[in-house]
Scaffold this motif. Structure first.
Motif, PDB file in Angstrom:
ATOM      1  N   ASP A 291     -23.575 -48.162  51.510  1.00 18.33           N
ATOM      2  CA  ASP A 291     -24.694 -48.623  52.329  1.00 18.33           C
ATOM      3  C   ASP A 291     -24.806 -50.139  52.282  1.00 18.33           C
ATOM      4  N   ASP A 292     -25.867 -50.682  52.858  1.00 22.83           N
ATOM      5  CA  ASP A 292     -25.999 -52.139  52.955  1.00 22.83           C
ATOM      6  C   ASP A 292     -26.589 -52.779  51.705  1.00 22.83           C
ATOM      7  N   GLU A 293     -26.645 -52.027  50.605  1.00 23.00           N
ATOM      8  CA  GLU A 293     -26.905 -52.580  49.278  1.00 23.00           C
ATOM      9  C   GLU A 293     -25.692 -52.405  48.375  1.00 23.00           C
ATOM     10  N   GLY A 294     -24.570 -51.957  48.953  1.00 28.56           N
ATOM     11  CA  GLY A 294     -23.366 -51.744  48.169  1.00 28.56           C
ATOM     12  C   GLY A 294     -23.395 -50.492  47.316  1.00 28.56           C
ATOM     13  N   VAL A 295     -24.278 -49.543  47.668  1.00 25.32           N
ATOM     14  CA  VAL A 295     -24.415 -48.295  46.907  1.00 25.32           C
ATOM     15  C   VAL A 295     -23.601 -47.202  47.603  1.00 25.32           C
ATOM     16  N   ALA A 296     -22.856 -46.436  46.824  1.00 28.08           N
ATOM     17  CA  ALA A 296     -22.067 -45.345  47.396  1.00 28.08           C
ATOM     18  C   ALA A 296     -22.986 -44.322  48.040  1.00 28.08           C
ATOM     19  N   LEU A 311     -35.518 -36.774  48.125  1.00 25.97           N
ATOM     20  CA  LEU A 311     -35.866 -37.727  49.163  1.00 25.97           C
ATOM     21  C   LEU A 311     -34.702 -38.702  49.339  1.00 25.97           C
ATOM     22  N   LEU A 312     -34.836 -39.610  50.286  1.00 19.76           N
ATOM     23  CA  LEU A 312     -33.807 -40.617  50.538  1.00 19.76           C
ATOM     24  C   LEU A 312     -34.282 -41.957  49.997  1.00 19.76           C
ATOM     25  N   HIS A 313     -33.360 -42.708  49.355  1.00 15.38           N
ATOM     26  CA  HIS A 313     -33.791 -43.877  48.606  1.00 15.38           C
ATOM     27  C   HIS A 313     -32.896 -45.099  48.815  1.00 15.38           C
ATOM     28  N   SER A 314     -33.536 -46.255  48.688  1.00 12.84           N
ATOM     29  CA  SER A 314     -32.870 -47.526  48.432  1.00 12.84           C
ATOM     30  C   SER A 314     -32.914 -47.752  46.926  1.00 12.84           C
ATOM     31  N   ARG A 315     -32.390 -48.877  46.474  1.00 18.55           N
ATOM     32  CA  ARG A 315     -32.475 -49.194  45.047  1.00 18.55           C
ATOM     33  C   ARG A 315     -33.930 -49.435  44.627  1.00 18.55           C
ATOM     34  N   GLU A 316     -34.692 -50.039  45.526  1.00 17.61           N
ATOM     35  CA  GLU A 316     -36.085 -50.343  45.196  1.00 17.61           C
ATOM     36  C   GLU A 316     -36.929 -49.074  45.097  1.00 17.61           C
ATOM     37  N   THR A 317     -36.825 -48.178  46.089  1.00 15.98           N
ATOM     38  CA  THR A 317     -37.647 -46.963  46.044  1.00 15.98           C
ATOM     39  C   THR A 317     -37.197 -46.033  44.921  1.00 15.98           C
ATOM     40  N   VAL A 323     -35.629 -42.275  39.999  1.00 15.97           N
ATOM     41  CA  VAL A 323     -34.490 -41.433  40.362  1.00 15.97           C
ATOM     42  C   VAL A 323     -33.299 -42.338  40.688  1.00 15.97           C
ATOM     43  N   SER A 324     -32.185 -41.737  41.060  1.00 15.20           N
ATOM     44  CA  SER A 324     -30.994 -42.505  41.417  1.00 15.20           C
ATOM     45  C   SER A 324     -31.012 -42.838  42.906  1.00 15.20           C
ATOM     46  N   PRO A 325     -30.492 -44.001  43.300  1.00 17.41           N
ATOM     47  CA  PRO A 325     -30.371 -44.325  44.731  1.00 17.41           C
ATOM     48  C   PRO A 325     -29.462 -43.322  45.430  1.00 17.41           C
ATOM     49  N   THR A 326     -29.735 -43.069  46.708  1.00 17.35           N
ATOM     50  CA  THR A 326     -28.935 -42.111  47.469  1.00 17.35           C
ATOM     51  C   THR A 326     -27.997 -42.777  48.461  1.00 17.35           C
ATOM     52  N   GLY A 327     -27.981 -44.127  48.499  1.00 18.15           N
ATOM     53  CA  GLY A 327     -27.106 -44.823  49.432  1.00 18.15           C
ATOM     54  C   GLY A 327     -27.635 -44.835  50.848  1.00 18.15           C
ATOM     55  N   ASN A 328     -28.962 -44.885  51.004  1.00 21.96           N
ATOM     56  CA  ASN A 328     -29.580 -44.833  52.332  1.00 21.96           C
ATOM     57  C   ASN A 328     -30.264 -46.130  52.745  1.00 21.96           C
ATOM     58  N   ALA A 329     -29.881 -47.259  52.134  1.00 24.93           N
ATOM     59  CA  ALA A 329     -30.404 -48.563  52.559  1.00 24.93           C
ATOM     60  C   ALA A 329     -29.518 -49.080  53.689  1.00 24.93           C
ATOM     61  N   ARG A 330     -30.080 -49.195  54.902  1.00 24.21           N
ATOM     62  CA  ARG A 330     -29.272 -49.542  56.070  1.00 24.21           C
ATOM     63  C   ARG A 330     -29.973 -50.590  56.925  1.00 24.21           C
ATOM     64  N   ALA A 331     -29.187 -51.425  57.564  1.00 20.95           N
ATOM     65  CA  ALA A 331     -29.693 -52.432  58.493  1.00 20.95           C
ATOM     66  C   ALA A 331     -28.869 -52.370  59.771  1.00 20.95           C
ATOM     67  N   ILE A 332     -29.496 -52.637  60.927  1.00 23.57           N
ATOM     68  CA  ILE A 332     -28.753 -52.546  62.175  1.00 23.57           C
ATOM     69  C   ILE A 332     -27.797 -53.719  62.357  1.00 23.57           C
ATOM     70  N   SER A 333     -28.079 -54.844  61.686  1.00 23.42           N
ATOM     71  CA  SER A 333     -27.197 -56.007  61.793  1.00 23.42           C
ATOM     72  C   SER A 333     -27.545 -56.997  60.695  1.00 23.42           C
TER      73      SER A 333
END
Length: 458
Positions: A291-296, A311-317, A323-333
């Protein structure tokens, strides 16, 4: 480039620093009725710096890599100001550093196709739409492609470069009987693939035009409550729009009522219901391993046997919820910071055939595709593109103006059959959230049967 990024990070005085750099090539062809409205080819380079200082985020966007060190300093100053006015310092869940380059091997790479050839293909499809029947009064054919190379690095030792292809085709035909009866047929496709995706689509183009014609004589639906079968397209849109957004953890932090409803372990459906957000499915839109935080990215079961399990997570949430990040931090650009977003969201296969679903219905609705919809908290409204009446276990005549409404959680509990014919669909549009649109996503489902769905017409 890599050395410049690493040097800028090394000089940062922030507690955490990340840089995302993007190179993009894009083209688009748009026909509206008989006019070429847009024909373009473009390239762009830009990036974003995001830093964490004393628990506050700061960002700075750039288009010149020589500005990197200055932009890191600018983002750090902004982060310090944010931290000074915040009573909830941000922390990040730990993840292992990654160093990887992800290449894409495209068959018939659209970058090698001249813009003229793309224009001629779109023009051919548009001509087919307009010539299909004299009652076709308008059309739209939109072709887009993009190839993005995104590099991500952070102060924890991660450096990832990923190639992200995207190609889409939208077909719309509008039919009129000469009066107020105006109907539309459409098809929307998109993948992370090559130019072959859009070739040889003549039969689908004609089908789009014919559907618009057929809808002119379709019977308007009678409002009421029906046993309803959703096709895989509409069921996928439903599970994404009506349920998936509630699983994005940052959304729940802003809504105390829904955060209590979306408690892990809560039962939302029957044992047959499994809902997944699958982070990486090669070939589908927006699909990359990180994802856009470099998380698998991960395969995350949101509902398992009817029970909310994640649930779906970024590193912050993830840090906030332990819990562990799920790799769902995304940006359109590169112009946007990453937020929690879905990837490939779908209902898993069940055990039933479509014929089994039909066999027990005396009078029901078979709803197909979706023009769109909206949700207000847990209340949803979706407009089916078209539908068919079900009589005595058989599919009957075409229906139009079919609008499905209801409460999400009651509807999930009312799913009583799930098919064994799952389809995953990536359209030409995208998902919107937090001012970021369109983000490439896919969704899908097998056919699903739902009891007591409220159906209204226009």
């Amino acid at each position: 480039m890599e050395q410049n990024i690493k040097q800028a990070i090394a000089k940062s005085s922030a507690d955490y620093t990340e840089i995302r750099l993007e190179r993009a090539l894009r083209s688009q062809v748009l026909f509206q009725k008989d006019k070429l409205e847009n024909l373009e080819s473009s390239s762009e380079v830009g990036g974003i710096v995001r830093v964490l200082k004393d628990g506050g985020w700061g960002i700075a966007v750039f288009n010149d890599i020589s500005q990197l060190s200055d932009k890191v300093s600018e983002a750090t100053r902004a982060a310090s100001l944010v931290a000074a006015h915040s009573d909830a310092p941000v922390e990040l869940a730990e993840v292992p550093p990654v160093q990887e380059t992800v290449h894409t091997d495209l068959k018939n790479d659209f970058r090698s196709i001249p813009l003229k050839e793309k224009k001629e293909l779109a023009e051919t499809y548009n001509r087919i739409l307009l010539s299909h029947d004299k009652r076709i009064v308008s059309s739209q054919v939109r072709y887009t492609d993009s190839f993005r190379e995104v590099s991500f690095a952070n102060s924890e030792g991660t450096f990832i470069t990923q190639e992200i292809p995207d190609i889409t085709l939208l077909l719309i035909a509008v039919a009129s009987d000469g009066g107020s009866n105006i109907q539309q047929g459409f098809e929307s496709i998109g993948e992370a693939s090559g130019f072959d995706l859009v070739l040889g689509r003549g039969e689908e183009v004609r089908s789009v035009a014919q559907r618009a014609i057929d809808l002119l004589s379709a019977k308007p639906v009678d409002g009421g409550q029906y046993t309803t079968i959703l096709d895989p397209y509409l069921a996928g849109v439903f599970i994404h729009e009506a349920f998936g957004h509630f699983c994005e953890a940052d959304f729940l932090f802003k809504n105390e009522r829904l955060s209590k409803i979306m408690t892990l372990g809560t039962r939302f459906g029957g044992e047959m219901l499994n809902v997944v957000d699958d982070g990486y499915m090669p070939g589908l839109r927006g699909n990359i391993p990180y994802d856009d935080e470099g998380v698998a990215r991960a395969k995350t079961y949101l509902i398992t046997k009817g029970v909310l399990t994640s649930l779906l997570h970024s590193r912050e949430t993830a840090k906030k919820m332990g819990v562990s990040p799920t790799g769902n931090a995304r940006a359109i650009s590169y112009e946007h910071e990453p937020i929690v977003r879905m990837t490939n969201t779908y209902i898993e296969d069940g055990d039933h055939s479509f014929d089994e679903m039909l066999s027990e219905i005396d009078h029901g609705i078979y709803a197909i595709k979706a023009y769109g919809g909206q949700t207000v908290f847990e209340q949803f409204t979706f407009s089916a593109a078209y539908a068919y009446e079900i009589r005595n276990g058989e599919v009957g005549g075409m229906l139009k103006d079919v609008v499905l409404t209801g409460n999400l959680f009651e509807t999930l509990r009312s799913i009583d059959m799930i098919g064994n014919d799952q389809q995953i669909h990536g359209g030409s549009g995208g998902c919107g959230k937090g001012g970021q649109f369109p983000l490439p996503v896919t969704d899908g489902s097998p056919h699903i049967r739902i009891q007591n769905v409220t159906i209204g017409g226009k």
